[in-house]
Write an enzyme that holds these catalytic residues in place. Sequence first.
Site, PDB file in Angstrom:
ATOM      1  N   ASP A  84       2.852  -5.567  10.379  1.00 10.96           N
ATOM      2  CA  ASP A  84       2.335  -4.335  10.281  1.00 10.96           C
ATOM      3  C   ASP A  84       3.423  -3.345  10.970  1.00 10.96           C
ATOM      4  O   ASP A  84       3.857  -3.302  11.900  1.00 10.96           O
ATOM      5  CB  ASP A  84       1.168  -4.074  10.868  1.00 10.96           C
ATOM      6  CG  ASP A  84       0.157  -4.128   9.909  1.00 10.96           C
ATOM      7  OD1 ASP A  84       0.176  -4.733   8.636  1.00 10.96           O
ATOM      8  OD2 ASP A  84      -1.176  -4.371  10.365  1.00 10.96           O
ATOM      9  N   GLU A 181      -8.248  -3.860   0.894  1.00 11.65           N
ATOM     10  CA  GLU A 181      -9.380  -4.113   1.878  1.00 11.65           C
ATOM     11  C   GLU A 181     -10.539  -3.227   1.460  1.00 11.65           C
ATOM     12  O   GLU A 181     -10.347  -1.939   1.268  1.00 11.65           O
ATOM     13  CB  GLU A 181      -8.715  -3.516   3.181  1.00 11.65           C
ATOM     14  CG  GLU A 181      -9.835  -3.597   4.377  1.00 11.65           C
ATOM     15  CD  GLU A 181      -9.384  -3.387   5.671  1.00 11.65           C
ATOM     16  OE1 GLU A 181     -10.126  -3.368   6.547  1.00 11.65           O
ATOM     17  OE2 GLU A 181      -7.999  -3.227   6.063  1.00 11.65           O
TER      18      GLU A 181
END
Length: 266
Positions: A84, A181
């Site tokens: 990330d 998500e």
Amino acid sequence: MPAITLTTLQSLKQKGEKITMLTCYDATFAHACNEAGVEVLLVGDSLGMVLQGHDSTLPVTTAEMAYHTACVKRGNSDALILADLPFMANATLEQTMTNSAMLMQAGAHMVKVEGQLWLAESIRLLAERGVPVCAHMGLTPQAVNILGGYKVQGRNENQARQMRADAISLEQAGAAMLLLECVPSELAAEISQAVKIPVIGIGAGNATDGQVLVLHDMLGLSITGRVPKFVKNFMHGQDSIQSALKAYVNEVKATTFPGIEHGFSA
């Protein structure tokens, strides 16, 4: 298993075989996940919550992400490592290039960025420079203060239409993977069919090309005791962490996880 590459993941999508991904932050669990056959290890900024004890991912720095990526690299033999870019690490194009280089040099094979269509230019520049990118859409935890909390995204038709269009545009810009998500299962299925690149879901139903969970969540470990709807505790009925990891891989591959109860409707 042979080393997993982007070509491997693309082939799995084309064959209809589900891709398995788990978060991972250290060498020991990287080795364990390799043994279980997990194809992608996500060095997530979720480490800010599950390792550091923060109440969000926002305090995590790029230096911390690079440290944990290097740890995972040392324990990894076969999986693809996805790291990330943390909060504000891609605020400008120059920052995006510099911070992505730091993560790749630490051992990542791909970087993940949170956002929508505004990511297109940075994705294009990274791809041109040899950095594969996963675009994280839907609920983007780094934008939790804008979103007003951890809420399902894409439930109204305007949002859904925009997310579909953005996903296609980001693929065209050069994104090599998408992560959705907390998106309604039907919308996630539509996006997975609309793009040629692999789509990984978390709280997005089982019609995506693969699944990801936070490692600590799927092992039944939680500081707060709050368990998201999309999480299953894979330690139940197992006698070891290794067995739980293997059960996760098996259930994702068999499409028995996630079940209907782990998804969201529009």
